[in-house]
Enzyme design. Structure first.
Site, PDB file in Angstrom:
ATOM      1  N   GLY A 410       1.005  -1.219  -0.002  1.00 51.23           N
ATOM      2  CA  GLY A 410       0.018   0.214   0.150  1.00 51.23           C
ATOM      3  C   GLY A 410       1.005   1.092   0.033  1.00 51.23           C
ATOM      4  N   SER A 411       0.318   2.295   0.652  1.00 49.10           N
ATOM      5  CA  SER A 411       0.938   3.660   0.617  1.00 49.10           C
ATOM      6  C   SER A 411       2.538   3.839   1.201  1.00 49.10           C
ATOM      7  CB  SER A 411       0.220   4.704   1.151  1.00 49.10           C
ATOM      8  OG  SER A 411      -0.925   4.678   0.328  1.00 49.10           O
ATOM      9  N   VAL A 412       2.897   2.630   1.859  1.00 46.71           N
ATOM     10  CA  VAL A 412       4.083   2.721   2.448  1.00 46.71           C
ATOM     11  C   VAL A 412       5.170   2.603   1.695  1.00 46.71           C
ATOM     12  CG1 VAL A 412       3.734   1.877   4.945  1.00 46.71           C
ATOM     13  CG2 VAL A 412       4.267   0.356   3.244  1.00 46.71           C
ATOM     14  N   LEU A 413       4.829   2.359   0.217  1.00 44.02           N
ATOM     15  CA  LEU A 413       5.689   2.198  -0.832  1.00 44.02           C
ATOM     16  C   LEU A 413       5.930   3.613  -1.652  1.00 44.02           C
ATOM     17  CD1 LEU A 413       7.231   0.016  -2.537  1.00 44.02           C
ATOM     18  CD2 LEU A 413       5.562   0.411  -4.302  1.00 44.02           C
ATOM     19  N   LYS A 414       5.098   4.611  -1.246  1.00 45.70           N
ATOM     20  CA  LYS A 414       5.273   5.822  -1.996  1.00 45.70           C
ATOM     21  C   LYS A 414       6.406   6.754  -1.605  1.00 45.70           C
ATOM     22  CE  LYS A 414       0.127   6.565  -1.980  1.00 45.70           C
ATOM     23  NZ  LYS A 414      -1.174   7.291  -1.247  1.00 45.70           N
TER      24      LYS A 414
END
Length: 665
Positions: A410-414
């Protein structure tokens, strides 16, 4: 005419006789030796003299050799015999040759030389040479009627300790519960019923133990081991007068379920395991690691069995054939902080998920947690059938080691997408994107598929996109980067590459980026992107190490601050992204603002990974939060909690991670 024919036959007979080769004892013994090296014992028997065969049948001969080689774990036997050109023994009726034997065994190397006697015998009207075998051919000291003895000494298993020397797996004591059959008398049925309830064994299991062939009325029959911490059950067992309890050595796990998945447990070796470990010195009575670090480092922790092979003489004396001194197992010291390990496990409160803590400057793993869990002490002592069934059928899968599993990040990859975009020039910090509404698609070719976001904002730059966790911004960024450059950028953070780590982890994967929708979704950690929680923490270490990705370590004696990927991001981009992640927590609109604490500045990133078959339907959500102490840079914590849909998404993890930091600040 007849006389001429008979004369011709006589000449042919003489010629044929002259051309036939006489049996050679050296060649014959060489054939026997070759069969021995190949362990074809049944064929060796055919080479024995008639007298030798009278002393032992073919079945006995074959079984004896096979049993000796299996029981003594004989490997790599080399029996040698050197032929001589000057040998004239073929002319006589007897011959003798010296052979040498060298082989490995459970007790070490066995070497000896021995003289073999051969005799010429006639069988089926043909003469040949046969080995006048006796028991000294097995071992020179082994005379008829002697017995081969094998004794083993088990090594002391090495302990597993945390960074402060606290025991995570130690050698201790438990109670072994049992009965002496002769003391049961007319109470037998009643006692068995009570024991069945207390020990969680069926009456049939107890009766089977009591009916074993070795059991005698006055012998103690062990039934089950019980932890000394199980005080209530011990009191009830003590109250049963015919029941006896003895203290025996056992593996103890002081931190129980909090470290079960990391440490694992031990158990009796199975036949399949013994076969797989053949040649490594294991025996059927050994205890070995069944999972976790107990299994990964079993050979180091177990040590090496001591063994002695002897020839037991009729007069009671012994000759030692080979002896190997026992070697105790070596201790294993981890970088784990047991207090932090317990606090993080308790904070998950039975939620399905994983959590980890690391020193991002050194790479030291400070905690590694999987929840829910199980008691490794009970696993070691033996689950009952009902207990094992309950664990296996539990919907939350307490036996699954979640910190080694891959999840959609999810968004922790951003922040990683941001770094790749900055490096490739697809975005700049100042650049703003015009984004209207809460959903977006590249063009009508996407049909009914849209990328969605939670917060309206327009225009959106990199900082705002991170603070608000804007999916549309990062979807567009991934498309601007392009599939090849994006995949290459992810590989620069160790995707699609095994992470060198003592505990085996699933390799983080990228999946397909062939379609624009897949590429766009991957930009904000969806699509087919998968990564484990240890890799996630390692991927964030460039933010605190001038762009260098630090290799995570778990063993205390490993070198600290090893660089896994040199300049995974530039030093300038690392500082910039890190300052933006501080605002994810400090900004009142930031998705992790709930983790803001006075005088304890955290930086971090939230993520809510959606798992569903298609857009528009309800699936499940996993909530992520990864945060680090901005001031001292000595602690980073990551957590994923499963099934957070309609429970606040990533806020579930944010609250828990904040609690962890608040206890250590």
């Amino acid at each position: 005419m007849m006389k001429k024919l008979l004369g011709l036959l006589f000449i042919v007979a003489i010629f044929t006789s002259g051309c036939s080769k006489s049996p050679n004892p050296q060649e014959r013994f060489s054939e026997y030796i070759a069969l021995w090296n190949e362990q074809k014992f049944d064929k060796m028997y055919d080479y024995l003299t008639s007298d030798a065969k009278k002393s032992i049948t073919k079945e006995e001969f074959t079984n004896r050799y096979q049993k000796i080689y299996v029981d003594l774990q004989i490997t790599d036997p080399k029996i040698t015999f050197k032929q001589s050109k000057d040998d004239n023994q073929a002319k006589g009726e007897k011959a003798d040759y010296t052979f040498s034997t060298n082989m490995d065994s459970i007790a070490g190397e066995i070497k000896f030389t021995q003289k073999a006697n051969l005799k010429k015998e006639e069988r089926d009207k043909k003469k040949n040479w046969y080995v006048d075998w006796n028991t000294t051919y097995i071992f020179p000291e082994l005379k008829e009627g002697d017995k081969i003895g094998l004794s083993t000494t088990s090594p002391k298993r090495g302990g597993i300790f945390d960074r402060s020397g606290k025991g995570l797996a130690v050698n201790g004591e438990v109670y072994e519960v049992g009965v002496v059959p002769g003391k049961l008398a007319d109470q037998k049925d009643a006692v068995i019923q009570q024991l069945s309830s207390l020990l969680k064994l069926t009456p049939d299991q107890i009766n089977k133990a009591l009916g074993a062939s070795w059991v005698k009325p006055d012998l103690f029959v062990p039934l089950k081991k019980v932890s000394m911490d199980d005080k209530k059950r011990i009191e009830q067992l003590v109250a049963l007068e015919p029941v006896q309890m003895k203290k025996v050595e056992a593996r103890i796990y002081p931190y129980k379920d909090a470290a079960a998945h990391l440490i694992g447990y031990v158990g009796s070796i199975t036949a399949d395991e013994l076969e797989k470990l053949k040649g490594k010195g294991y025996t059927s009575t050994d205890v070995i690691g069944k999972r976790g670090l107990e299994q990964v480092f079993d050979e180091q922790l177990k040590g090496k069995n001591g063994a002695k092979i002897t020839i037991k003489k009729k007069d009671g004396s012994e000759n030692v054939i080979a002896e190997k001194v026992v070697e105790d197992g070596k201790d294993l010291s981890l970088t784990i902080d047991s207090n932090l390990q317990v606090n993080m496990f308790k904070e998950l409160k039975g939620e399905a998920g994983a959590a980890s803590a690391m020193n991002p400057k050194t790479g030291e793993t400070l905690a590694l947690v999987s929840s829910p869990s199980f008691d490794p002490n009970q696993a070691n002592l033996g689950f009952s059938a009902d207990e094992w069934k309950a664990l296996q059928e539990d919907k939350q899968q307490p036996l699954m080691t979640r910190f080694k599993q891959n999840y959609a990040p999810g968004s922790v990859l951003k922040p990683i997408t941001a770094s790749i975009g900055l490096t490739n020039g697809a975005i700049t910090p100042e650049q703003s994107l015009e984004i209207e509404g809460l959903k977006w698609q590249k063009d009508p070719s996407w049909g009914s598929y849209y990328v969605t976001r939670v917060h309206k904002a327009n225009p959106v730059n990199l900082e705002k996109a991170l603070v608000l966790s804007d999916n549309i911004y990062f979807a567009q960024t991934a498309l601007n980067i392009g599939k090849d450059a994006f995949a290459q950028g992810l590989k620069g953070f160790n995707f699609e590459e095994e992470l060198v780590y003592p505990f085996p982890l699933q390799t983080s994967t990228i999946g397909s980026l062939d379609k624009d929708i897949s590429l766009a979704d991957s930009g904000y950690g969806q699509g087919q992107i998968q990564m484990n929680i240890v890799h996630l923490m390692a991927a964030y270490t460039p933010l605190m190490n001038d762009g260098n990705m630090i290799r995570p370590i778990l063993l205390l004696d490993e070198q600290k601050s090893q660089v896994q990927k040199q300049q995974a991001m530039t030093s300038e981009n690392a500082k910039m992204i890190s300052s933006m992640l501080r605002k994810v927590v400090s900004d009142k609109h930031g998705t992790a603002h709930a983790a803001e604490m006075a005088n304890y500045p955290l930086s971090g990133k939230t993520g809510t990974a959606e798992i569903k078959q298609k857009q528009g339907e309800k699936g499940i959500e996993n909530g992520w939060f990864i945060a680090y102490d901005t001031k001292s840079l000595n602690l980073m914590v990551a957590m994923v909690v499963e099934n957070v849909l309609d429970r606040g998404g990533s806020k579930v993890s944010v609250k828990k991670v904040k609690n962890i930091f608040s206890r250590v600040k």
